[in-house]
Design a protein around this motif. Structure first.
Motif, PDB file in Angstrom:
ATOM      1  N   PHE A   1      -0.629 -11.432 -12.846  1.00  0.00           N
ATOM      2  CA  PHE A   1       0.497 -10.279 -12.428  1.00  0.00           C
ATOM      3  C   PHE A   1       0.283 -10.458 -10.705  1.00  0.00           C
ATOM      4  O   PHE A   1      -1.343 -10.766 -10.216  1.00  0.00           O
ATOM      5  N   ARG A   2       1.504 -10.558 -10.583  1.00  0.00           N
ATOM      6  CA  ARG A   2       1.910 -11.086  -8.580  1.00  0.00           C
ATOM      7  C   ARG A   2       2.042 -10.163  -8.441  1.00  0.00           C
ATOM      8  O   ARG A   2       1.935 -10.365  -6.989  1.00  0.00           O
ATOM      9  N   SER A   3       2.346  -9.556  -9.030  1.00  0.00           N
ATOM     10  CA  SER A   3       2.665  -8.340  -7.686  1.00  0.00           C
ATOM     11  C   SER A   3       3.272  -6.502  -8.602  1.00  0.00           C
ATOM     12  O   SER A   3       2.808  -6.774  -9.610  1.00  0.00           O
ATOM     13  N   THR A   4       2.702  -5.880  -7.564  1.00  0.00           N
ATOM     14  CA  THR A   4       2.369  -4.786  -8.428  1.00  0.00           C
ATOM     15  C   THR A   4       3.995  -3.945  -7.575  1.00  0.00           C
ATOM     16  O   THR A   4       4.035  -3.941  -6.636  1.00  0.00           O
ATOM     17  N   HIS A   5       4.224  -2.700  -8.365  1.00  0.00           N
ATOM     18  CA  HIS A   5       5.356  -2.011  -7.962  1.00  0.00           C
ATOM     19  C   HIS A   5       5.155  -0.681  -8.038  1.00  0.00           C
ATOM     20  O   HIS A   5       5.748   0.107  -9.308  1.00  0.00           O
ATOM     21  N   GLY A   6       5.155   0.583  -7.138  1.00  0.00           N
ATOM     22  CA  GLY A   6       5.265   1.649  -7.559  1.00  0.00           C
ATOM     23  C   GLY A   6       5.883   2.449  -7.694  1.00  0.00           C
ATOM     24  O   GLY A   6       6.604   1.553  -7.816  1.00  0.00           O
ATOM     25  N   ALA A   7       5.464   3.503  -7.536  1.00  0.00           N
ATOM     26  CA  ALA A   7       6.238   5.089  -8.253  1.00  0.00           C
ATOM     27  C   ALA A   7       8.200   4.969  -7.379  1.00  0.00           C
ATOM     28  O   ALA A   7       9.360   5.319  -7.048  1.00  0.00           O
ATOM     29  N   PHE A   8       7.771   4.915  -6.124  1.00  0.00           N
ATOM     30  CA  PHE A   8       8.545   5.124  -5.004  1.00  0.00           C
ATOM     31  C   PHE A   8       9.005   3.975  -4.448  1.00  0.00           C
ATOM     32  O   PHE A   8       8.476   2.706  -4.223  1.00  0.00           O
TER      33      PHE A   8
ATOM     34  N   GLU B   1      -4.793 -12.677  -5.411  1.00  0.00           N
ATOM     35  CA  GLU B   1      -5.060 -12.129  -5.399  1.00  0.00           C
ATOM     36  C   GLU B   1      -4.435 -10.639  -5.649  1.00  0.00           C
ATOM     37  O   GLU B   1      -5.278  -9.379  -5.412  1.00  0.00           O
ATOM     38  N   MET B   2      -3.763 -10.425  -6.697  1.00  0.00           N
ATOM     39  CA  MET B   2      -3.353  -9.076  -6.899  1.00  0.00           C
ATOM     40  C   MET B   2      -4.196  -8.568  -7.645  1.00  0.00           C
ATOM     41  O   MET B   2      -5.427  -7.378  -7.755  1.00  0.00           O
ATOM     42  N   LYS B   3      -4.788  -9.655  -8.336  1.00  0.00           N
ATOM     43  CA  LYS B   3      -6.228  -9.132  -9.594  1.00  0.00           C
ATOM     44  C   LYS B   3      -7.711  -8.716  -8.614  1.00  0.00           C
ATOM     45  O   LYS B   3      -8.027  -7.033  -8.813  1.00  0.00           O
ATOM     46  N   GLN B   4      -8.128  -9.155  -7.759  1.00  0.00           N
ATOM     47  CA  GLN B   4      -9.092  -8.677  -6.607  1.00  0.00           C
ATOM     48  C   GLN B   4      -8.645  -7.578  -6.146  1.00  0.00           C
ATOM     49  O   GLN B   4      -9.609  -6.893  -6.028  1.00  0.00           O
ATOM     50  N   ARG B   5      -7.613  -7.581  -5.659  1.00  0.00           N
ATOM     51  CA  ARG B   5      -6.747  -6.019  -5.455  1.00  0.00           C
ATOM     52  C   ARG B   5      -6.916  -5.345  -5.872  1.00  0.00           C
ATOM     53  O   ARG B   5      -7.916  -3.996  -5.371  1.00  0.00           O
ATOM     54  N   VAL B   6      -7.176  -5.274  -7.026  1.00  0.00           N
ATOM     55  CA  VAL B   6      -7.518  -3.814  -8.391  1.00  0.00           C
ATOM     56  C   VAL B   6      -8.783  -3.613  -7.836  1.00  0.00           C
ATOM     57  O   VAL B   6      -9.064  -3.162  -7.700  1.00  0.00           O
ATOM     58  N   LEU B   7      -9.594  -5.202  -7.992  1.00  0.00           N
ATOM     59  CA  LEU B   7     -10.952  -4.371  -8.197  1.00  0.00           C
ATOM     60  C   LEU B   7     -11.767  -3.594  -6.895  1.00  0.00           C
ATOM     61  O   LEU B   7     -11.987  -3.226  -6.985  1.00  0.00           O
TER      62      LEU B   7
END
Length: 316
Positions: A269-276, A287-293
């Protein structure tokens, strides 16, 4: 309180009680029957200092309005947010697919204008709700658009009513099919915040709600200093926290993070989108997967688990 069965062909729910703290609808207008909100009495949530109070959909429709904000550069995703804020203040996200529209998460306010707007875009083929704090008026939404509402089977106890539209998901990974065909929308049951907490993936965008909590450091920009000189993001910054209770600051345990990682690491996945609104992080897939880990490992390390097996994981 046990869930109350939906009435036969109900035509009016505007007087039913809605918790002002979390936006959950209870299928009664009798304040003697519902004096407290069992969702807010759970340790993950809270009752405000002013005490428990209720409103109704009729009251909300008289002085609130839903706003519509497309994702930057991507009109296939539209955030729907109620102003002024209702309950927790989360957004719902309308996902446009070639097979039909899917609504990610739910908000309390459902008025004629909202129904007309969505039907003008083709209606809804499915609703997916991340966790019980956002169950809101989902039975009304499912009825209005005559579509299934997907909820985690593990979290069924938190529903306040039953409805023919409810579909309780037992799978860990599920594809949303529309009229018998794959829509491309994938639902992943990561758990954590609630046993059945979902995230949803479509077209490289991971909709995370509160299952992964976006942090200020995740949203921060270090592209340049005050003089315009480019610089790299400092080491050791997290992008997400992983919480059992967000308002009460109770983190998830390392073993739970390891279980969640075993599911999410299989996907790109290339982006994440939170609740707000304004909780969107857009980077490269790597980079996104690395940021999660990284965020999981930072949380585990500073909780004092320096020898945990998760600290040896890589995002490769």
């Amino acid at each position: 309180m046990h869930p109350i069965p939906e009435q036969d062909n109900p035509s009016y729910t505007g007087s039913w009680l809605i918790c002002t703290a979390c936006g959950t609808q209870f299928p009664t207008d009798d304040k003697q029957q519902v004096k407290t909100c069992f969702i807010c009495d759970d340790p993950r949530q809270f009752t405000p200092p002013t005490g428990q109070s209720f409103t109704t959909l009729d009251e909300l429709c008289s002085n609130h309005k839903n706003t519509w904000t497309p994702f930057s550069g991507d009109d296939d995703f539209i955030s729907i947010v109620t102003k002024p804020k209702v309950g927790i203040g989360q957004r719902a996200i309308l996902i446009k697919t070639p097979k039909g529209n899917v609504l990610w998460d739910c908000i309390t306010l459902l008025d004629d204008e909202t129904v007309e707007n969505i039907k003008g875009m083709g209606g809804l083929k499915a609703i997916v709700i991340s966790h019980p704090h956002y169950y809101s008026t989902h039975a009304d939404w499912g009825r209005a658009f005559n579509c299934p509402v997907y909820l985690a089977a593990e979290d069924k106890q938190w529903t306040t009513q039953t409805s023919p539209q409810q579909v309780f998901v037992t799978e860990t990974e599920m594809d949303i099919n529309i009229d018998g065909e794959a829509s491309g929308v994938k639902v992943l049951k990561l758990g954590g915040h609630f046993p059945g907490s979902f995230v949803t993936l479509y077209n490289g965008r991971l909709l995370i709600a509160d299952t992964l909590l976006t942090t200020p450091a995740g949203l921060g920009s270090w592209d340049a200093d005050a003089l315009g000189n480019a610089r790299s993001r400092p080491k050791g910054m997290n992008s997400f926290s992983f919480m059992w209770s967000i308002p009460n600051f109770i983190p998830l345990a390392p073993d739970e993070l390891e279980r969640m990682w075993a599911i999410i690491k299989k996907y790109e996945f290339r982006s994440t989108h939170g609740a707000f609104l304004k909780t969107d992080i857009v980077k490269t897939e790597a980079e996104m997967k690395q940021r999660v880990l990284d965020s999981m490992q930072i949380q585990i390390k500073y909780m004092g688990y320096g020898n945990h097996s998760m600290l040896k994981e890589t995002a490769d």
